[in-house]
Design an enzyme around this catalytic site. Structure first.
Site, mmCIF file in Angstrom:
data_model
loop_
_atom_site.group_PDB
_atom_site.id
_atom_site.type_symbol
_atom_site.label_atom_id
_atom_site.label_comp_id
_atom_site.label_asym_id
_atom_site.label_seq_id
_atom_site.Cartn_x
_atom_site.Cartn_y
_atom_site.Cartn_z
ATOM 1 N N SER A 175 0.849 -1.190 0.000
ATOM 2 C CA SER A 175 0.000 0.000 0.000
ATOM 3 C C SER A 175 0.885 1.240 0.000
ATOM 4 O O SER A 175 2.082 1.162 0.298
ATOM 5 C CB SER A 175 -0.879 -0.013 1.258
ATOM 6 O OG SER A 175 -1.549 1.206 1.457
ATOM 7 N N TYR A 225 -4.017 -0.808 9.920
ATOM 8 C CA TYR A 225 -3.789 -1.023 8.488
ATOM 9 C C TYR A 225 -2.368 -0.608 8.112
ATOM 10 O O TYR A 225 -1.662 -1.333 7.407
ATOM 11 C CB TYR A 225 -4.811 -0.211 7.686
ATOM 12 C CG TYR A 225 -4.770 -0.452 6.200
ATOM 13 C CD1 TYR A 225 -5.465 -1.521 5.627
ATOM 14 C CD2 TYR A 225 -4.040 0.379 5.353
ATOM 15 C CE1 TYR A 225 -5.433 -1.752 4.264
ATOM 16 C CE2 TYR A 225 -3.997 0.155 3.987
ATOM 17 C CZ TYR A 225 -4.697 -0.905 3.449
ATOM 18 O OH TYR A 225 -4.653 -1.127 2.096
#
Length: 252
Positions: free
Chosen positions: A144, A157
């Site tokens: 990410s 996350y």
């Protein structure tokens, strides 16, 4: 000349294949000849993906697993191996929870880490052991932009995606000698369920677009080429790399 980007005759297990990035990756690998095992969290969840692949002349089937549950993840690996060798593993299944760090529920922290990190490592471990025996395999983890930065109100996350980048490098260090390539793709800001809150926030949406040189959010199909590259012989000397597919976000 041999097609360097062909994965014909290979079997790929793609988690999170029901929608978004996982669906696009599964369809792309099938289009290049792979048999795709489409993993999702509930029965029928990946049926649309399977139907799209079959309609285009490809081969696919659905497997069901709760990535938050270790036993379920182990069963997923076992089921996949019972169907034959798994040549390509794509760890795309993921989840996100948003809350200020000082209020972040530990139950949600554990769930995000279990789905995004623990399941990815365990599948890599279980399927990688078989790849080592065959001296051949490809593992693609989905990282990410939050593998590079901290984000806002998504501490679990962010932690999981920083860790995915590290695990990718750690596995490459151990398994490259066995002719296994382990790499990651770091998507930029894509239109998926996980980013729905950002897309709906006018201020955040504008700020994100202002930093993307391509001047648009990514679409799931924009990830297809990178996935095919890392799954195919074209990347046989690429290992431990995190490939950003971000419209230029990191360059700004």
């Amino acid at each position: 000349m041999t097609d360097l980007f062909s994965v014909a005759g290979k079997t790929a297990l793609v988690t999170g294949a029901s929608r978004g990035l996982g669906k696009a990756i599964a369809i792309a690998l099938a289009a290049k000849g792979a048999r795709v095992l489409c993993s999702c969290s509930r029965a029928g969840g990946a049926q649309a993906t399977v139907d799209s692949i079959v309609a285009a002349g490809g081969t696919a089937q659905e497997l069901v697993a709760d990535l938050a549950d270790e036993h379920s993840v182990r069963q997923l690996a076992s089921q996949a191996l019972q169907l034959g060798s798994v040549d390509i593993l794509v760890n795309c299944g993921g989840t996100i929870f948003r809350a200020p760090a000082h209020e972040f529920p530990m139950a949600e922290w554990r769930k995000v880490i279990a789905v995004n990190l623990d399941a990815a490592f365990l599948l890599a471990q279980l399927l990688g052991a078989e790849m080592i025996k065959r001296r051949s395999g490809k593992i693609i983890n989905i990282a990410s932009m939050l593998s590079y930065s901290g984000g806002i109100t998504v501490p679990a996350y962010t932690a999981s995606k920083h860790a995915i980048a590290g695990v990718t490098k750690a596995l490459a260090n151990e398994w490259a000698q066995h002719n296994i390539q382990i790499n990651a793709i770091a998507p930029g800001y894509f239109r998926t369920d996980n980013t729905a809150a950002l897309q709906a926030d006018e201020q955040r949406n504008s700020a994100i677009l202002a930093r993307i040189p391509a001047n648009r959010w990514g679409e799931p199909e924009d990830l297809a080429g990178a996935a095919v590259f890392l799954a195919s012989p074209a990347s046989d000397y690429v290992n431990g790399h995190v490939l950003a597919v971000d419209g230029g976000w990191l360059a700004r």
